[in-house]
Scaffold this active site. Structure first.
Site, PDB file in Angstrom:
ATOM      1  N   PHE A  83       0.852  -1.198   0.000  1.00 19.13           N
ATOM      2  CA  PHE A  83       0.000   0.000   0.000  1.00 19.13           C
ATOM      3  C   PHE A  83       0.882   1.240   0.000  1.00 19.13           C
ATOM      4  CE2 PHE A  83      -2.282   3.330   2.399  1.00 19.13           C
ATOM      5  CZ  PHE A  83      -3.396   3.473   1.580  1.00 19.13           C
ATOM      6  N   GLY A  84       0.711   2.092  -1.014  1.00 16.46           N
ATOM      7  CA  GLY A  84       1.454   3.351  -1.099  1.00 16.46           C
ATOM      8  C   GLY A  84       0.576   4.498  -0.642  1.00 16.46           C
ATOM      9  N   TYR A  85       1.100   5.281   0.281  1.00 15.10           N
ATOM     10  CA  TYR A  85       0.337   6.444   0.771  1.00 15.10           C
ATOM     11  C   TYR A  85       1.101   7.749   0.578  1.00 15.10           C
ATOM     12  CZ  TYR A  85       3.432   5.792   4.784  1.00 15.10           C
ATOM     13  OH  TYR A  85       4.543   5.657   5.569  1.00 15.10           O
ATOM     14  N   GLY A  86       2.305   7.636   0.015  1.00 20.04           N
ATOM     15  CA  GLY A  86       3.135   8.828  -0.210  1.00 20.04           C
ATOM     16  C   GLY A  86       3.623   8.834  -1.643  1.00 20.04           C
ATOM     17  N   SER A  87       4.933   8.900  -1.813  1.00 16.43           N
ATOM     18  CA  SER A  87       5.469   8.977  -3.176  1.00 16.43           C
ATOM     19  C   SER A  87       5.130   7.733  -3.986  1.00 16.43           C
ATOM     20  CB  SER A  87       6.986   9.196  -3.143  1.00 16.43           C
ATOM     21  OG  SER A  87       7.604   8.124  -2.477  1.00 16.43           O
ATOM     22  N   GLU A 129      13.706   3.528   0.681  1.00 14.63           N
ATOM     23  CA  GLU A 129      13.016   4.069   1.862  1.00 14.63           C
ATOM     24  C   GLU A 129      13.773   3.760   3.151  1.00 14.63           C
ATOM     25  OE1 GLU A 129      11.103   6.027   0.870  1.00 14.63           O
ATOM     26  OE2 GLU A 129      10.447   5.276  -1.052  1.00 14.63           O
TER      27      GLU A 129
HETATM   28  C1  BEZ Z   1       4.509   5.382   0.382  1.00 19.53           C
HETATM   29  O1  BEZ Z   1       3.672   4.635   0.877  1.00 19.53           O
HETATM   30  O2  BEZ Z   1       4.299   5.997  -0.646  1.00 19.53           O
HETATM   31  C2  BEZ Z   1       5.800   5.534   1.056  1.00 19.53           C
HETATM   32  C3  BEZ Z   1       5.896   5.253   2.364  1.00 19.53           C
HETATM   33  C4  BEZ Z   1       7.086   5.394   2.998  1.00 19.53           C
HETATM   34  C5  BEZ Z   1       8.174   5.827   2.314  1.00 19.53           C
HETATM   35  C6  BEZ Z   1       8.056   6.135   0.985  1.00 19.53           C
HETATM   36  C7  BEZ Z   1       6.871   5.972   0.347  1.00 19.53           C
END
Ligand code: BEZ
Length: 192
Positions: free
Chosen positions: A24-28, A99
């Site tokens: 699951f991506g919540y950022g980049s 990361e």
């Molecule tokens: C992401 O979920 O997009 C993410 C989370 C931690 C570090 C980088 C990206």
């Protein structure tokens, strides 16, 4: 302070029996998919809130002038929207390196936009990691984000790309949208 979680993550094997897993991506990861995946589906997780509380000394800032990037904090009743990817387990290796500044693999329940759910992985940076910056007034965070740059680009672009990707998903996130508005307003004032 910088930190390197690459080795720790190698030992955090949650889906060892399977060739693929859901990340699951919540950022980049929502908008910067520089990795191979089999499927990509909008999803959310429950009980977590996205916050610009993690320091970025290696991507969107420097050790002397860190930027701010997102992590998740436990928040009963909150929903965090993002994008889920079904990836080969081997794809985690390069992501662990990307990361490495404080993020650890964690297992969570993912809820897909279509209504089904499954266990998956997130990268989580908790307050115990040395690069954690924590909360600050929104204006102070906006000032820091507007100023920070690192090897992966400006912290501003990271924030605005995330806001735009969430907007495309139809996702509500006051913290992100408010920070984006403040960073844009700062820059508009500076151009005058
Ligand atoms: C992401 O979920 O997009 C993410 C989370 C931690 C570090 C980088 C990206």
């Amino acid at each position: 302070m910088t930190v390197d979680t690459t080795q720790l993550n190698r030992g955090r094997v949650f889906f060892g029996h399977s060739d693929t897993l859901w990340l699951f991506g919540y950022g980049s990861l929502i908008w910067k998919t520089e990795f191979a995946y089999h499927e990509r589906r909008p999803a959310h997780i429950q009980g977590w809130a996205r916050r610009f509380w993690q320091g970025s000394h290696d991507h969107r800032g420097t050790p002397d002038a860190p930027g701010r990037v997102v992590t998740l904090v436990e928040s009963p009743g909150s929903t965090c929207h993002g994008m889920a990817y079904r990836i080969d387990t081997g794809t985690l290796g390069p992501l662990d390196v990307r990361e490495k500044n404080g993020y650890l693999r964690e297992q969570v329940m993912l809820h897909f936009a279509e209504g089904d759910h499954t266990e998956g992985l997130i990268y989580l940076a908790t307050k115990e990691n040395a690069a954690f910056l924590g909360d600050a007034p929104l204006d102070a965070m906006a000032r820091q984000i507007a100023a920070a740059h690192g090897p992966s680009g400006s912290n501003r672009d990271y924030l605005l790309n995330l806001a735009s990707a969430l907007d495309d998903l139809g996702a509500e996130d006051r913290h992100v949208f408010e920070l984006a508005a403040r960073v844009k307003a700062r820059q508009a004032r500076q151009k005058k």
